[in-house]
Scaffold this active site. Structure first.
Site, mmCIF file in Angstrom:
data_model
loop_
_atom_site.group_PDB
_atom_site.id
_atom_site.type_symbol
_atom_site.label_atom_id
_atom_site.label_comp_id
_atom_site.label_asym_id
_atom_site.label_seq_id
_atom_site.Cartn_x
_atom_site.Cartn_y
_atom_site.Cartn_z
ATOM 1 N N ASN A 48 0.881 -1.241 -0.095
ATOM 2 C CA ASN A 48 -0.002 -0.120 0.134
ATOM 3 C C ASN A 48 0.854 1.358 0.101
ATOM 4 O OD1 ASN A 48 -2.403 1.267 -0.161
ATOM 5 N ND2 ASN A 48 -2.887 1.066 1.945
ATOM 6 N N HIS A 133 -14.932 -4.861 11.392
ATOM 7 C CA HIS A 133 -14.561 -3.480 11.786
ATOM 8 C C HIS A 133 -15.482 -2.608 12.197
ATOM 9 C CE1 HIS A 133 -11.131 -5.477 9.790
ATOM 10 N NE2 HIS A 133 -10.381 -4.681 10.518
ATOM 11 N N ARG A 158 -13.528 -5.757 15.940
ATOM 12 C CA ARG A 158 -12.354 -4.484 16.106
ATOM 13 C C ARG A 158 -13.283 -3.271 16.247
ATOM 14 N NH1 ARG A 158 -7.738 -1.993 12.340
ATOM 15 N NH2 ARG A 158 -9.235 -0.583 11.926
ATOM 16 N N TYR A 170 -7.125 7.311 13.029
ATOM 17 C CA TYR A 170 -6.991 5.783 12.309
ATOM 18 C C TYR A 170 -8.232 5.055 12.630
ATOM 19 C CZ TYR A 170 -6.063 1.351 11.273
ATOM 20 O OH TYR A 170 -6.326 -0.070 10.853
ATOM 21 N N ASP A 222 -6.972 -1.647 17.887
ATOM 22 C CA ASP A 222 -5.619 -1.500 16.974
ATOM 23 C C ASP A 222 -5.017 -0.088 17.612
ATOM 24 O OD1 ASP A 222 -3.542 -1.405 15.216
ATOM 25 O OD2 ASP A 222 -4.636 -1.611 13.499
ATOM 26 N N HIS A 224 -2.385 0.792 16.386
ATOM 27 C CA HIS A 224 -1.269 1.296 15.271
ATOM 28 C C HIS A 224 0.032 1.973 15.428
ATOM 29 C CE1 HIS A 224 -1.649 2.520 11.023
ATOM 30 N NE2 HIS A 224 -2.636 1.141 11.014
ATOM 31 N N GLU A 248 -3.602 -4.365 19.488
ATOM 32 C CA GLU A 248 -2.932 -4.603 18.328
ATOM 33 C C GLU A 248 -1.800 -3.567 18.170
ATOM 34 O OE1 GLU A 248 -5.283 -5.548 14.958
ATOM 35 O OE2 GLU A 248 -3.852 -4.340 13.501
ATOM 36 N N GLU A 274 1.744 -6.810 11.270
ATOM 37 C CA GLU A 274 1.306 -6.473 10.109
ATOM 38 C C GLU A 274 2.224 -5.996 9.146
ATOM 39 O OE1 GLU A 274 -2.391 -4.010 11.067
ATOM 40 O OE2 GLU A 274 -1.454 -2.311 9.866
ATOM 41 N N ARG A 295 0.603 -11.234 13.402
ATOM 42 C CA ARG A 295 -0.314 -10.752 12.341
ATOM 43 C C ARG A 295 0.306 -10.611 10.953
ATOM 44 N NH1 ARG A 295 -2.482 -6.462 12.220
ATOM 45 N NH2 ARG A 295 -4.341 -7.367 11.633
ATOM 46 N N HIS A 324 -3.187 -10.046 9.168
ATOM 47 C CA HIS A 324 -3.754 -8.794 8.628
ATOM 48 C C HIS A 324 -4.663 -9.164 7.417
ATOM 49 C CE1 HIS A 324 -2.366 -4.765 6.669
ATOM 50 N NE2 HIS A 324 -3.275 -4.720 7.309
ATOM 51 N N ASP A 328 -6.347 -3.219 1.470
ATOM 52 C CA ASP A 328 -5.021 -3.083 0.765
ATOM 53 C C ASP A 328 -4.430 -4.760 0.495
ATOM 54 O OD1 ASP A 328 -4.628 -2.228 3.275
ATOM 55 O OD2 ASP A 328 -2.712 -2.723 3.012
ATOM 56 N N GLU A 351 -8.018 -11.192 10.222
ATOM 57 C CA GLU A 351 -8.889 -9.965 9.882
ATOM 58 C C GLU A 351 -9.580 -9.975 8.436
ATOM 59 O OE1 GLU A 351 -6.412 -6.777 9.423
ATOM 60 O OE2 GLU A 351 -8.023 -5.268 9.867
ATOM 61 N N TRP A 414 2.517 6.729 12.170
ATOM 62 C CA TRP A 414 0.937 6.725 11.883
ATOM 63 C C TRP A 414 0.139 5.463 12.118
ATOM 64 C CZ3 TRP A 414 -1.237 3.495 7.978
ATOM 65 C CH2 TRP A 414 -2.747 3.854 7.758
#
Ligand code: EZ4
Ligand code: CO
Length: 414
Positions: A48, A133, A158, A170, A222, A224, A248, A274, A295, A324, A328, A351, A414
């Protein structure tokens, strides 16, 4: 002993290797291999925001070397590409190798007349439990969305919520059955972040969801990669009573020993991986039992061959899989993941983010969702194809992932 290359020891030869880039709503890179017997196999090569780097790696450096190779020598081809490049690991290399590996498993399944999971040892469970999600700008909206997933039959959800004072967070979007963080444009969009506001707000989300739905549904969240180890430890400890299935990516994992600190403070299960691309990214995490779920995915971690190796190592340490599966990761990766999920002994959770209708049309597939489980196709190979004519109607369109900044302007994970 049979001589290498004599007819009895030989599969068919690869005669065509092609990279297909398409953007049915979002970018996907797919490798298609064809043998002299006319059998084709496909592999996902989507990274991605960095799609064209992998497309070039394959097109310019890998495809020419594949022509004439024996399609049945999957393990040999893996090492030929890994050791043969000299430059080991890294997301671009490992995504390219993954695409070749996945396509070769697809071909092998078609030649054998068996779905890939049968080649991996057969069914170790009846179906692949997946999570959806639920997200919302505020807590009541997330609580409603959890209800939508429970209605659909999901056994795991999630939850992600907007944070007061932060314009974008996010995992929170207007689209409710999927979440797409890459934004069309030449340069990345920018988001802002406040750890203090986030840590203050998020425990109330779990309280509200547990109050409404009880403890029968698996809940995940998550982070992130946005917290330091001690901040993650604080969050894990704070939400223990809500019994998360996993927390996560609590902190970036370049330093694997960072997870020791989280572990010392909380029994909230930890999932990570991920962005991992090889077994070396999680060797310490697994062998020191610093996490509960790995993951990593087929497309970014060297294909079915290498991901199976990671999960096999994890099994020795009671670490389970939790691959994951965001939008994407193309339907080709999803199909491959399901075959592996079905066959490994230490499967945890998969996921599953639904793809758009346009993506599903470009990648016709036989896997299907029923009652909280995904089931791979029973057709030979992976059970997913690419409609090349349709794919050609959606040209590549640049869409990088966002950059994240703290309120003072510092660049943050991010
Ligand atoms: O941000 O796949 O768990 N899922 C995720 C994803 C990732 C994207 C990045 O390309 O964290 O939403
Ligand atoms: Co994630």
């Amino acid at each position: 002993m049979t001589e290498p290359g004599t007819p009895s020891s030989r599969g068919s030869r690869i005669v065509d290797a092609r990279v297909i880039v398409t953007c049915p709503g979002r970018n996907f890179v797919t490798l298609k291999l064809t043998t002299d017997d006319g059998v084709s196999g496909i592999g996902d090569a989507t990274l991605n925001g960095r799609e064209l780097a992998v497309a070039s790696y394959l097109q310019d450096h890998v495809c020419p070397a594949l022509i004439g190779r024996d399609s049945s020598r999957i393990e040999d081809t893996w090492h030929y590409l890994y050791k043969g490049a000299y430059w080991r690991r890294g997301p671009v290399t490992m995504t390219a190798i993954a695409a070749v590996d996945t396509a070769l498993w697809d071909i092998l399944g078609k030649v054998a007349g068996l779905p890939v999971y049968q080649l991996l040892g057969g069914r170790a469970r009846e179906g692949v439990t997946v999570y959806g999600h639920a997200n919302g700008r505020d807590i009541p909206e997330v609580v409603d969305q959890v209800g939508v997933y429970l209605e659909l039959g999901y056994k795991a959800v999630r939850v992600q919520v907007g944070v007061p004072g932060l314009p974008v967070v996010y995992g929170v979007s207007d689209d409710k059955l999927f979440y797409e963080p890459a934004v069309a444009g030449a340069a990345p969009t920018e988001a802002t972040w406040s750890t203090e506001r986030y840590l203050h707000h998020v425990p109330a989300l779990f309280e509200a969801v547990r109050d409404k739905y009880g403890f029968d549904v698996r809940l995940l969240h998550d982070v992130h990669h946005r917290l330091t180890p001690i901040e993650a430890a604080r969050l894990g400890k704070r939400v223990e009573e809500y019994q998360l299935y996993w927390l996560e990516d609590p902190t970036p994992a370049e330093s694997q020993e960072a997870f020791r600190l989280i572990r010392q403070h909380t029994t909230t299960p930890i999932a990570v991986g991920e962005v991992f691309n090889s077994i070396w990214d999680c060797q310490q995490l697994i062998t020191e039992q610093l996490v509960d779920f790995i993951r990593a995915t087929v497309v970014h971690a060297g294909g079915i061959t290498h991901l199976r190796r990671i999960f096999n190592l994890a099994e020795l340490y009671q670490v389970r899989s939790g691959s994951h599966g965001a939008t994407d990761l193309s339907p080709v990766c999803m199909a491959a993941a399901l075959h592996l999920d079905l066959a490994i002994p230490n499967f945890g959770l998969q996921e599953y983010m639904r793809h758009s209708a346009a993506t599903d049309e470009v990648f016709p597939h036989g896997y299907h969702f029923a009652d909280g489980y995904l089931h791979p196709a029973e057709t030979p190979g992976l059970g997913v194809e690419i409609d090349e004519e349709l794919a050609a109607r959606y040209p590549y369109s640049a869409a990088p992932l966002p950059v994240n900044r703290l309120l003072d302007g510092s660049v943050h994970s991010w």
